[in-house]
Design a protein around this motif. Sequence first.
Motif, short mmCIF file in Angstrom:
data_model
loop_
_atom_site.label_atom_id
_atom_site.label_comp_id
_atom_site.label_asym_id
_atom_site.label_seq_id
_atom_site.Cartn_x
_atom_site.Cartn_y
_atom_site.Cartn_z
N ILE A 143 32.70 40.87 32.71
CA ILE A 143 31.63 40.48 33.63
C ILE A 143 32.19 40.21 35.02
O ILE A 143 31.56 40.52 36.04
CB ILE A 143 30.86 39.24 33.10
CG1 ILE A 143 29.77 38.81 34.09
CG2 ILE A 143 31.79 38.08 32.83
CD1 ILE A 143 28.78 39.87 34.44
N PHE A 144 33.38 39.65 35.09
CA PHE A 144 33.98 39.38 36.39
C PHE A 144 34.39 40.67 37.10
O PHE A 144 34.34 40.76 38.33
CB PHE A 144 35.18 38.45 36.24
CG PHE A 144 34.83 37.13 35.59
CD1 PHE A 144 33.87 36.30 36.14
CD2 PHE A 144 35.44 36.73 34.40
CE1 PHE A 144 33.52 35.10 35.54
CE2 PHE A 144 35.11 35.54 33.80
CZ PHE A 144 34.14 34.72 34.37
N VAL A 145 34.75 41.68 36.32
CA VAL A 145 35.03 42.99 36.90
C VAL A 145 33.73 43.59 37.45
O VAL A 145 33.72 44.19 38.52
CB VAL A 145 35.64 43.94 35.84
CG1 VAL A 145 35.91 45.31 36.43
CG2 VAL A 145 36.93 43.34 35.29
N GLU A 146 32.64 43.40 36.71
CA GLU A 146 31.34 43.91 37.16
C GLU A 146 30.93 43.26 38.48
O GLU A 146 30.51 43.94 39.42
CB GLU A 146 30.29 43.66 36.09
CG GLU A 146 28.91 44.19 36.44
CD GLU A 146 27.90 43.92 35.34
OE1 GLU A 146 26.71 44.22 35.56
OE2 GLU A 146 28.28 43.41 34.27
N VAL A 147 31.04 41.94 38.53
CA VAL A 147 30.68 41.22 39.76
C VAL A 147 31.57 41.66 40.91
O VAL A 147 31.10 41.96 42.02
CB VAL A 147 30.78 39.70 39.56
CG1 VAL A 147 30.52 38.96 40.86
CG2 VAL A 147 29.81 39.23 38.48
N CYS B 123 40.79 35.24 42.90
CA CYS B 123 40.39 36.44 43.63
C CYS B 123 38.87 36.54 43.76
O CYS B 123 38.35 36.90 44.83
CB CYS B 123 40.93 37.68 42.93
SG CYS B 123 42.72 37.86 43.03
N LEU B 124 38.13 36.22 42.69
CA LEU B 124 36.68 36.34 42.72
C LEU B 124 36.07 35.33 43.69
O LEU B 124 35.22 35.68 44.52
CB LEU B 124 36.10 36.15 41.32
CG LEU B 124 34.58 36.35 41.21
CD1 LEU B 124 34.21 37.79 41.51
CD2 LEU B 124 34.09 35.97 39.81
N ILE C 250 41.53 41.75 40.05
CA ILE C 250 40.61 41.29 39.01
C ILE C 250 40.53 42.31 37.88
O ILE C 250 40.52 41.95 36.69
CB ILE C 250 39.21 41.03 39.61
CG1 ILE C 250 39.25 39.80 40.53
CG2 ILE C 250 38.16 40.85 38.52
CD1 ILE C 250 38.01 39.62 41.39
N THR C 251 40.51 43.57 38.24
CA THR C 251 40.46 44.63 37.23
C THR C 251 41.70 44.59 36.34
O THR C 251 41.60 44.64 35.10
CB THR C 251 40.36 46.01 37.91
OG1 THR C 251 39.17 46.06 38.71
CG2 THR C 251 40.34 47.13 36.88
N MET C 252 42.87 44.48 36.96
CA MET C 252 44.11 44.46 36.18
C MET C 252 44.22 43.19 35.34
O MET C 252 44.61 43.24 34.17
CB MET C 252 45.31 44.58 37.13
CG MET C 252 45.39 45.92 37.85
SD MET C 252 46.83 46.06 38.90
CE MET C 252 48.13 46.11 37.66
N ALA C 253 43.86 42.04 35.93
CA ALA C 253 43.95 40.78 35.19
C ALA C 253 42.98 40.75 34.02
O ALA C 253 43.31 40.28 32.93
CB ALA C 253 43.70 39.61 36.14
N SER C 254 41.78 41.25 34.24
CA SER C 254 40.77 41.23 33.18
C SER C 254 41.14 42.15 32.02
O SER C 254 40.79 41.87 30.87
CB SER C 254 39.41 41.64 33.75
OG SER C 254 38.96 40.70 34.71
N SER C 255 41.84 43.21 32.33
CA SER C 255 42.24 44.13 31.27
C SER C 255 43.55 43.72 30.59
O SER C 255 43.98 44.36 29.63
CB SER C 255 42.41 45.55 31.84
OG SER C 255 43.42 45.58 32.83
#
Length: 465
Positions: free
Chosen positions: A271-275, A366-367, A345-350
């Motif tokens: 969801i944080f990647v989406e936002v 970051c967000l 955020i993309t790298m951390a979330s994955s």
Amino acid sequence: MQIRIEKDLLGEKEIDNSSYFGINTKRALENFNLGGKTVNLNLIKEIALIKKAAAIVNEDLKELPEDKAEAIIKASEEVMEGNFNDQFFLSAFQGGAGTSTNMNVNEVIANRAIEILGGKKGDYNLVHPLNDVNMSQSTNDVYPTALRISAIRSIRRLSSCLADLQEELQVKENEFSDIIKLGRTQLMDALPMMVGQGFGAYAKAIARDRWRIYKVEERLREVNIGGTAIGTGLNATNKFIYEITDVLQDLTGLGIARSDYPMDVTQNCDIFVEVSGLLKSLAVNLLKISNDLRILNSGPVGGIGEIILPKVQSGSTIMPGKVNPVIAEMTAQVSIRVISNDTAITMASSSGQLELNAFTPLIAECLLESLELLEKTVIIFREKCIKGIKVNEENCRKNLEASTALATALVHYIGYDKAGKLAEKALKEHKTIREILYEEEVLPREKIDEIINPYQLTKPGIPGI
């Protein structure tokens, strides 16, 4: 300096007795001694809000004595009001999935609650950071819930700012609706357009961003508070799990909803990647608009100079009189930062593994930084740049008349190849298309004027018909 001694399973630490944080925070300060970025205070305040909600529920369920619960509630409110901001200076980049930040809040609230009850800081027999302040909670449900609440609040503010920016762009669309200029594709002369049409296109782009960002709040409302460590809810009763969500709804005024599968919310950060992706889309549009304005403002003699951006400060320490488009440049730089944050955020979330993502602190930093930067930037961009834009009508007319772009209007009458040759001749002889057409007597003069009337060329249809 007076000190107190605090103990944990690793040993003892000396704590400055004026400090409200305790041994867990002290160790984190030593372990993550990076300097620079500290944990976002808005996140701290939302964690304190959750501590208040938990105390309210635990008092209602008779798990906490009334006096202890009320002290925790009062201490939490003081943290939320910013009274203890100087006690929160851990690095934003920390191991432990946010445990150090959660403990920092637990310790400050516990020591302040101890004072409220008449005790001395460090006397955790009165109020314990874990047994009392953190009762029925885990970092793994507190931290992501606080992040979601903080993000929702920021999203609402940003969406409102974008509505104002969209409106200001539409004002410029109307203000410049009858001023014609040369359009450009690939930085080369293209067809005529109204200056207002360009601002109308910018307004449409920002309108899409505003709507997307406004709607994404719905995706953040589902929280895992009560799920504790991995989402199973161990050490939290069913009554606590259901009641704390209701209390959070009342305290925040937000449509917080309990996740029907807390383990999902605990371990997955998509969801944080989406936002962040939607914030990146906004950044892309702001970057494009700000760069367009810089190009159109370029000069004032050696550039395009078709618009005039507000002058807000001197631009050079060596060139007198130089004024740079600094607000547009700032907007561009913030946009680039937001785009880079999206990558982080993309790298951390994955990078989460199994039942938890240990890189949530990086996601949070970051967000929240992107949201706050965009909110402030949009306000400044609107007030100090967009609102004060003027048009140099003389330069607009001169550039349009000097361009061979008007030859496009002739294609229907004389064909693409012949129109191209006339355009080439106009460039070679440094004449306008109109002058070449008159000289070549391609069409009657009246018809030529009718066909290459720039105002007709900004509308659909075939000019001259």
